[in-house]
Design an enzyme around this catalytic site. Structure first.
Site, PDB file in Angstrom:
ATOM      1  N   ALA A  66      26.789 -21.729  31.334  1.00  7.65           N
ATOM      2  CA  ALA A  66      27.174 -22.603  32.439  1.00  7.65           C
ATOM      3  C   ALA A  66      28.361 -21.939  33.131  1.00  7.65           C
ATOM      4  O   ALA A  66      29.074 -21.141  32.517  1.00  7.65           O
ATOM      5  CB  ALA A  66      27.563 -23.967  31.887  1.00  7.65           C
ATOM      6  N   GLY A 112      24.918 -21.993  27.898  1.00 17.14           N
ATOM      7  CA  GLY A 112      23.834 -22.616  28.665  1.00 17.14           C
ATOM      8  C   GLY A 112      22.675 -21.657  28.932  1.00 17.14           C
ATOM      9  O   GLY A 112      21.547 -22.099  29.178  1.00 17.14           O
ATOM     10  N   GLU A 115      20.656 -21.790  25.857  1.00 16.59           N
ATOM     11  CA  GLU A 115      20.051 -23.139  25.844  1.00 16.59           C
ATOM     12  C   GLU A 115      18.868 -23.213  26.817  1.00 16.59           C
ATOM     13  O   GLU A 115      17.863 -23.869  26.538  1.00 16.59           O
ATOM     14  CB  GLU A 115      21.117 -24.186  26.194  1.00 16.59           C
ATOM     15  CG  GLU A 115      22.147 -24.322  25.069  1.00 16.59           C
ATOM     16  CD  GLU A 115      23.303 -25.216  25.429  1.00 16.59           C
ATOM     17  OE1 GLU A 115      24.031 -24.873  26.389  1.00 16.59           O
ATOM     18  OE2 GLU A 115      23.480 -26.257  24.780  1.00 16.59           O
TER      19      GLU A 115
HETATM   20  N1  CAA Z   1      30.801 -18.572  34.034  1.00 20.06           N
HETATM   21  C1  CAA Z   1      31.360 -18.089  35.142  1.00 20.06           C
HETATM   22  N2  CAA Z   1      31.502 -16.768  35.381  1.00 20.06           N
HETATM   23  C2  CAA Z   1      31.042 -15.921  34.442  1.00 20.06           C
HETATM   24  C3  CAA Z   1      30.449 -16.363  33.256  1.00 20.06           C
HETATM   25  C4  CAA Z   1      30.321 -17.766  33.073  1.00 20.06           C
HETATM   26  N3  CAA Z   1      29.714 -18.298  31.993  1.00 20.06           N
HETATM   27  N4  CAA Z   1      30.112 -15.289  32.502  1.00 20.06           N
HETATM   28  C5  CAA Z   1      30.484 -14.205  33.217  1.00 20.06           C
HETATM   29  N5  CAA Z   1      31.053 -14.573  34.379  1.00 20.06           N
HETATM   30  C6  CAA Z   1      31.603 -13.716  35.433  1.00 20.06           C
HETATM   31  C7  CAA Z   1      32.945 -13.130  35.014  1.00 20.06           C
HETATM   32  O1  CAA Z   1      33.971 -14.072  35.247  1.00 20.06           O
HETATM   33  C8  CAA Z   1      33.032 -11.921  35.902  1.00 20.06           C
HETATM   34  O2  CAA Z   1      33.366 -12.354  37.205  1.00 20.06           O
HETATM   35  P1  CAA Z   1      34.523 -11.552  38.034  1.00 20.06           P
HETATM   36  O3  CAA Z   1      33.919 -10.201  38.269  1.00 20.06           O
HETATM   37  O4  CAA Z   1      34.665 -12.380  39.289  1.00 20.06           O
HETATM   38  O5  CAA Z   1      35.695 -11.542  37.160  1.00 20.06           O
HETATM   39  C9  CAA Z   1      31.584 -11.446  35.971  1.00 20.06           C
HETATM   40  O6  CAA Z   1      30.788 -12.560  35.612  1.00 20.06           O
HETATM   41  C10 CAA Z   1      31.279 -10.311  35.008  1.00 20.06           C
HETATM   42  O7  CAA Z   1      31.657 -10.728  33.699  1.00 20.06           O
HETATM   43  P2  CAA Z   1      32.671  -9.899  32.755  1.00 20.06           P
HETATM   44  O8  CAA Z   1      33.595  -9.078  33.579  1.00 20.06           O
HETATM   45  O9  CAA Z   1      33.264 -10.843  31.771  1.00 20.06           O
HETATM   46  O10 CAA Z   1      31.639  -8.910  32.027  1.00 20.06           O
HETATM   47  P3  CAA Z   1      31.794  -8.243  30.595  1.00 20.06           P
HETATM   48  O11 CAA Z   1      30.730  -7.216  30.506  1.00 20.06           O
HETATM   49  O12 CAA Z   1      33.191  -7.815  30.355  1.00 20.06           O
HETATM   50  O13 CAA Z   1      31.471  -9.418  29.530  1.00 20.06           O
HETATM   51  C11 CAA Z   1      30.290 -11.348  28.711  1.00 20.06           C
HETATM   52  C12 CAA Z   1      30.213 -10.017  29.495  1.00 20.06           C
HETATM   53  C13 CAA Z   1      30.566 -11.055  27.240  1.00 20.06           C
HETATM   54  C14 CAA Z   1      28.936 -12.026  28.850  1.00 20.06           C
HETATM   55  C15 CAA Z   1      31.408 -12.225  29.287  1.00 20.06           C
HETATM   56  O14 CAA Z   1      31.221 -12.323  30.684  1.00 20.06           O
HETATM   57  C16 CAA Z   1      31.463 -13.622  28.726  1.00 20.06           C
HETATM   58  O15 CAA Z   1      31.918 -13.806  27.607  1.00 20.06           O
HETATM   59  N6  CAA Z   1      31.042 -14.625  29.510  1.00 20.06           N
HETATM   60  C17 CAA Z   1      31.152 -16.031  29.140  1.00 20.06           C
HETATM   61  C18 CAA Z   1      30.127 -16.401  28.101  1.00 20.06           C
HETATM   62  C19 CAA Z   1      30.305 -17.857  27.692  1.00 20.06           C
HETATM   63  O16 CAA Z   1      31.309 -18.254  27.143  1.00 20.06           O
HETATM   64  N7  CAA Z   1      29.300 -18.677  27.963  1.00 20.06           N
HETATM   65  C20 CAA Z   1      29.322 -20.084  27.617  1.00 20.06           C
HETATM   66  C21 CAA Z   1      29.711 -20.892  28.812  1.00 20.06           C
HETATM   67  S1  CAA Z   1      30.005 -22.579  28.394  1.00 20.06           S
HETATM   68  C22 CAA Z   1      28.540 -23.365  28.450  1.00 20.06           C
HETATM   69  O17 CAA Z   1      27.511 -22.754  28.685  1.00 20.06           O
HETATM   70  C23 CAA Z   1      28.657 -24.846  28.205  1.00 20.06           C
HETATM   71  C24 CAA Z   1      27.403 -25.596  27.987  1.00 20.06           C
HETATM   72  O18 CAA Z   1      26.700 -25.444  26.995  1.00 20.06           O
HETATM   73  C25 CAA Z   1      27.049 -26.675  28.920  1.00 20.06           C
END
Ligand code: CAA
Length: 259
Positions: A66, A112, A115
């Site tokens: 998400a 998400g 999911e």
């Molecule tokens: N939401 C919003 N933006 C996201 C995102 C997310 N879930 N995942 C990645 N992005 C964005 C980053 O912020 C970044 O944007 P900017 O260039 O503007 O900074 C861009 O995508 C590229 O990501 P990274 O620079 O972080 O890329 P990376 O290769 O260094 O890492 C990753 C990749 C490990 C997937 C890392 O992006 C990450 O950990 N993302 C979040 C994963 C996460 O926690 N997901 C769970 C979300 S909560 C949820 O889903 C709740 C629910 O169940 C309802």
């Protein structure tokens, strides 16, 4: 259909849906969720659609979760609303769709994103895919059905490990524990999904819908057996049942019409 955050195309009875926010690793923001809800409803009610392949744009991510940036200021009530709306319009809507959905997991499937893949009926991962539910790293738990569907797929012990550690699993490990059906090289991902849907396409559409409904009921409802019997009985009223049985007796290939 033209969307801002999705690419959707219907070809040879397969609806291809690509989540297209590559720069944000295809994270599910509100607009993308609304568009997904729309395309899922379209697939369900459109006879020409015999199956759906859902994937993410690019080679890095299926969906990284998400959109964290969007809900960072939410309170409990807003969080509840987000989850409820998602369940109803997208995650349960996919699982309960009469059309088979295949998630073609082309990279990160996190939060998400995993999911979403787990709500689909079949999952295929590319070799580079990484899957996980990292919500606890954000002080959250999965809110789009992840605690339930992961447990159903891999069992309680593995589900607790994956959710509480927030560790990602590799595609190979995901296949071993039953989280994905197949792992293939990235270049073959869509072909593998097509191969499966091209088989399903030859089967009787109403029977496919009844099978999905019955299987899902076995997991989510206490009266799954009763639903299976009801759906089984309904099949007998269809032209496809008659055609299927006749074709078997006459040793020929059945031609199903979905009636
Ligand atoms: N939401 C919003 N933006 C996201 C995102 C997310 N879930 N995942 C990645 N992005 C964005 C980053 O912020 C970044 O944007 P900017 O260039 O503007 O900074 C861009 O995508 C590229 O990501 P990274 O620079 O972080 O890329 P990376 O290769 O260094 O890492 C990753 C990749 C490990 C997937 C890392 O992006 C990450 O950990 N993302 C979040 C994963 C996460 O926690 N997901 C769970 C979300 S909560 C949820 O889903 C709740 C629910 O169940 C309802």
């Amino acid at each position: 259909m033209v969307y801002q955050n999705l690419i959707s195309e219907l070809k040879e009875n397969i609806l291809y849906v690509v989540i297209n926010r590559e720069k944000a690793l295809n994270a599910l923001n509100k607009d993308t969720l609304n568009e997904l809800a729309d395309v899922i409803a379209f697939a369900g009610k459109t006879n020409e659609v015999r199956g759906v392949i859902l994937t993410g744009a690019g080679e890095k991510a299926f969906v990284a979760g998400a959109d964290i940036k969007e809900f960072s200021e939410y309170n409990a009530k807003e969080g509840e609303e987000l989850a409820k709306r998602g369940h109803e319009n997208i995650f349960n809507a996919i699982e309960n769709s009469p059309k088979p959905f295949i998630a073609a997991i082309n990279g990160f499937a996190l939060g998400g994103g995993l999911e979403l893949a787990m709500a689909c009926h079949i999952r295929i991962a590319s070799e580079n895919a990484k899957l996980g539910l990292p919500e606890v790293t954000l002080g959250l738990i999965p809110g789009y059905g992840g605690t339930q569907r992961l447990t159903q797929l891999v069992g309680k012990g593995k589900a607790i490990e994956i959710i509480t550690t927030a560790n990602m699993v590799t595609a190979a490990e995901a296949e071993k524990i039953g989280l994905v059906n197949y792992v293939v090289p990235q270049a073959d991902l869509i072909n593998k999904a097509e191969e499966i849907l091209n088989v399903i396409k030859q089967r009787a559409p109403l029977a496919i819908a009844s099978a999905i409904k019955s299987i899902v009921a076995s997991l989510n409802e206490e009266n799954g057996y009763a639903i299976e019997i009801e759906e089984f009985a309904k099949c007998f009223e269809t032209a496809d049942f008659k055609e299927g049985v006749s074709a078997f007796v006459e040793k020929r290939k059945a031609i199903f019409t979905g009636k």
